[in-house]
Design a protein around this motif. Structure first.
Motif, PDB file in Angstrom:
ATOM      1  N   PHE A 166      30.148  61.925 -49.413  1.00 29.70           N
ATOM      2  CA  PHE A 166      29.111  62.752 -50.034  1.00 29.70           C
ATOM      3  C   PHE A 166      29.426  64.238 -49.889  1.00 29.70           C
ATOM      4  N   LYS A 167      30.037  64.629 -48.786  1.00 26.53           N
ATOM      5  CA  LYS A 167      30.378  66.041 -48.602  1.00 26.53           C
ATOM      6  C   LYS A 167      31.464  66.490 -49.566  1.00 26.53           C
ATOM      7  N   LEU A 168      32.225  65.538 -50.095  1.00 28.97           N
ATOM      8  CA  LEU A 168      33.224  65.843 -51.115  1.00 28.97           C
ATOM      9  C   LEU A 168      32.632  65.837 -52.523  1.00 28.97           C
ATOM     10  N   GLY A 169      31.338  65.548 -52.632  1.00 29.65           N
ATOM     11  CA  GLY A 169      30.704  65.475 -53.941  1.00 29.65           C
ATOM     12  C   GLY A 169      30.998  64.202 -54.691  1.00 29.65           C
ATOM     13  N   LEU A 170      31.397  63.151 -53.947  1.00 27.34           N
ATOM     14  CA  LEU A 170      31.786  61.891 -54.578  1.00 27.34           C
ATOM     15  C   LEU A 170      30.769  60.770 -54.351  1.00 27.34           C
ATOM     16  N   GLY A 171      29.620  61.099 -53.806  1.00 24.07           N
ATOM     17  CA  GLY A 171      28.601  60.072 -53.617  1.00 24.07           C
ATOM     18  C   GLY A 171      28.072  59.569 -54.942  1.00 24.07           C
ATOM     19  N   ALA A 172      27.744  58.275 -54.983  1.00 24.55           N
ATOM     20  CA  ALA A 172      27.256  57.688 -56.229  1.00 24.55           C
ATOM     21  C   ALA A 172      26.385  56.484 -55.904  1.00 24.55           C
ATOM     22  N   PRO A 173      25.447  56.155 -56.782  1.00 19.33           N
ATOM     23  CA  PRO A 173      24.675  54.918 -56.589  1.00 19.33           C
ATOM     24  C   PRO A 173      25.609  53.711 -56.578  1.00 19.33           C
ATOM     25  N   LEU A 174      25.162  52.658 -55.937  1.00 18.89           N
ATOM     26  CA  LEU A 174      25.969  51.449 -55.809  1.00 18.89           C
ATOM     27  C   LEU A 174      25.345  50.329 -56.632  1.00 18.89           C
ATOM     28  N   GLY A 175      26.142  49.740 -57.515  1.00 15.33           N
ATOM     29  CA  GLY A 175      25.620  48.672 -58.366  1.00 15.33           C
ATOM     30  C   GLY A 175      24.532  49.200 -59.279  1.00 15.33           C
ATOM     31  N   SER A 176      23.416  48.504 -59.336  1.00 16.51           N
ATOM     32  CA  SER A 176      22.309  48.927 -60.188  1.00 16.51           C
ATOM     33  C   SER A 176      21.613  50.164 -59.652  1.00 16.51           C
ATOM     34  N   GLY A 177      21.728  50.398 -58.334  1.00 13.96           N
ATOM     35  CA  GLY A 177      21.000  51.504 -57.708  1.00 13.96           C
ATOM     36  C   GLY A 177      19.537  51.195 -57.487  1.00 13.96           C
ATOM     37  N   GLY A 178      19.072  50.059 -57.973  1.00 10.14           N
ATOM     38  CA  GLY A 178      17.660  49.727 -57.848  1.00 10.14           C
ATOM     39  C   GLY A 178      17.317  48.926 -56.612  1.00 10.14           C
ATOM     40  N   GLN A 179      18.340  48.500 -55.861  1.00  4.05           N
ATOM     41  CA  GLN A 179      18.080  47.732 -54.650  1.00  4.05           C
ATOM     42  C   GLN A 179      17.471  48.629 -53.565  1.00  4.05           C
ATOM     43  N   TYR A 180      16.459  48.098 -52.875  1.00  9.30           N
ATOM     44  CA  TYR A 180      15.759  48.906 -51.872  1.00  9.30           C
ATOM     45  C   TYR A 180      16.510  48.932 -50.557  1.00  9.30           C
ATOM     46  N   TRP A 181      16.577  50.127 -49.963  1.00 14.61           N
ATOM     47  CA  TRP A 181      17.130  50.327 -48.631  1.00 14.61           C
ATOM     48  C   TRP A 181      15.989  50.736 -47.713  1.00 14.61           C
ATOM     49  N   SER A 182      15.711  49.894 -46.742  1.00 21.65           N
ATOM     50  CA  SER A 182      14.658  50.179 -45.765  1.00 21.65           C
ATOM     51  C   SER A 182      15.300  50.820 -44.543  1.00 21.65           C
ATOM     52  N   TRP A 183      15.060  52.084 -44.353  1.00 21.96           N
ATOM     53  CA  TRP A 183      15.763  52.913 -43.388  1.00 21.96           C
ATOM     54  C   TRP A 183      14.829  53.312 -42.244  1.00 21.96           C
ATOM     55  N   ILE A 184      15.437  53.841 -41.186  1.00 20.15           N
ATOM     56  CA  ILE A 184      14.680  54.432 -40.086  1.00 20.15           C
ATOM     57  C   ILE A 184      15.615  55.406 -39.374  1.00 20.15           C
TER      58      ILE A 184
END
Length: 298
Positions: free
Chosen positions: A180-198
C-alpha cells in the motif's frame, strides 16, 4: 494474581503478556523449549507433556497456541499441522486442568471467526451456527470442542473468536503495508466480502475484560462493532498511508494461483461479525471505526 499464557511469543500473546504484567499480574508462559526463568514452564502439546504444578493455584489460563493459518500455502501437511496444533494443544491443557485439585477456575481458549464460514452480507453474532469449509468444520469446530471437559468440570470457559487483528508489529496488516505504501493496494476479488477487524489494543482490552467478568462464558467475538467490506478496507488503508489505491481489483483466479486453497476461505470470502457478547457486557472499545484504528496502529 497468576495467569498462565500459551502462545505467548506470537503477536497476540506477546501483546497480552506485556499488558498483564503492566497491570501487576504474574504471568507464567508455557514454552516448548527449556525454560529460562521462574516465569516459564515447559510443555510439549504434541506429546501431551505439561507440568501440572505450573497451573496449580493460578487464577486463569489464556490459551493462544497454534500454528499460523495464513502464512503458508495450504498443502495437506500444513492443513494437518493447523488442526493438530490446536486440537492437541487444547486437549493437553484441558486434560491437565482436569487432574488438578486447585486448578484455575477460568480458561480463555483461542478460537476464530472462521467458525461462521462465509456469511456474505449477513450479520452474525455468537448465537450463529458453524458454517461450512475447512476453517469452520475441520479447524474451529473440533478446536472448540476440546474445551468441553473443562466446562463440564466447572471451569468457566470463554472461546475467543478472533477476527482480523490490526497491528503494525505483525500479522496481515504488516505484510500488506509495504504494498500500500507503494500505491499498489487494490481490492481483492469482488471487494464485497466483509472483513471483521479489531485493533491490537482493543483485542488486549477485550481479553482483559473477559478475564475479569465472571458472567462471560462460551463464544465471544473479538471484533470491532463495525465490520467493513474489503473494498472499504482497501480505501481506508490507502488513505491512512496517504497513497492512492489501484482502480481495478485483483481477480480471484490470480489470488487462487498465488495463494492456493487459502485464497478461497481466507481472502475471497468473509464474515460480517458483531461482538454482541462484549457489547452487552458493557465493554468499551477504543477504536470503533476503521480509520481511527488504522491511524492508531500504523
Amino acid at each position: 494474581m497468576t495467569i498462565i499464557v500459551t502462545g505467548s511469543s506470537g503477536l497476540l500473546g506477546s501483546a497480552l503478556v506485556r499488558a498483564l504484567r503492566a497491570d501487576g499480574v504474574r504471568v507464567v508462559r508455557l514454552v516448548r523449549r527449556a525454560p529460562q526463568g521462574a516465569d516459564e514452564s515447559f510443555w510439549n502439546p504434541a506429546k501431551g507433556l505439561i507440568d501440572p504444578a505450573a497451573l496449580e493455584g493460578a487464577e486463569a489460563v489464556v490459551h493462544l497456541a497454534g500454528a499460523g493459518i495464513g502464512d503458508r500455502r495450504w498443502s495437506d501437511d500444513v492443513k494437518r499441522e493447523v488442526v493438530r496444533s490446536r486440537v492437541e494443544g487444547t486437549r493437553t491443557l484441558v486434560t491437565a486442568l482436569g487432574g488438578l485439585a486447585a486448578g484455575p477456575p477460568t480458561l480463555l481458549s483461542g478460537s476464530a471467526i472462521g467458525f461462521y464460514g462465509d456469511t456474505g452480507d449477513r450479520e452474525v453474532d455468537e448465537t450463529a451456527p458453524p458454517g461450512s469449509g475447512f476453517l469452520a468444520q475441520e479447524v474451529v469446530v473440533p478446536w472448540e470442542a476440546e474445551t468441553a471437559p473443562a466446562r463440564e468440570a466447572g471451569v468457566r470457559v470463554a472461546l475467543l473468536r478472533t477476527g482480523l487483528v490490526l497491528s503494525g508489529d505483525g500479522g496481515m496488516l504488516a505484510r500488506i503495508l509495504p504494498i500500500f505504501k507503494l500505491g499498489l493496494g487494490a481490492p481483492l476479488g469482488s471487494g464485497g466480502q466483509y472483513w471483521s477487524w479489531i485493533s491490537i489494543d482493543d483485542w488486549v482490552g477485550a481479553v482483559r475484560h473477559v478475564l475479569k467478568d465472571p458472567e462471560i462464558s462460551g463464544p465471544v467475538n473479538l471484533t470491532a462493532p463495525e465490520p467493513v467490506t474489503n473494498a472499504e478496507f482497501t480505501r481506508a488503508l490507502g488513505e491512512a498511508v496517504h497513497r492512492p489505491t489501484m482502480p481495478l481489483a485483483v481477480p480471484g483466479f490470480l489470488l487462487r494461483a498465488a495463494l492456493g486453497e487459502f485464497a478461497g476461505e481466507g481472502v475471497l470470502t468473509g464474515q460480517r461479525v458483531i461482538p454482541r457478547r462484549l457489547l452487552e457486557a458493557g465493554h468499551a472499545f477504543r477504536h470503533t471505526g476503521l480509520n481511527e484504528a488504522l491511524a492508531a496502529v500504523i
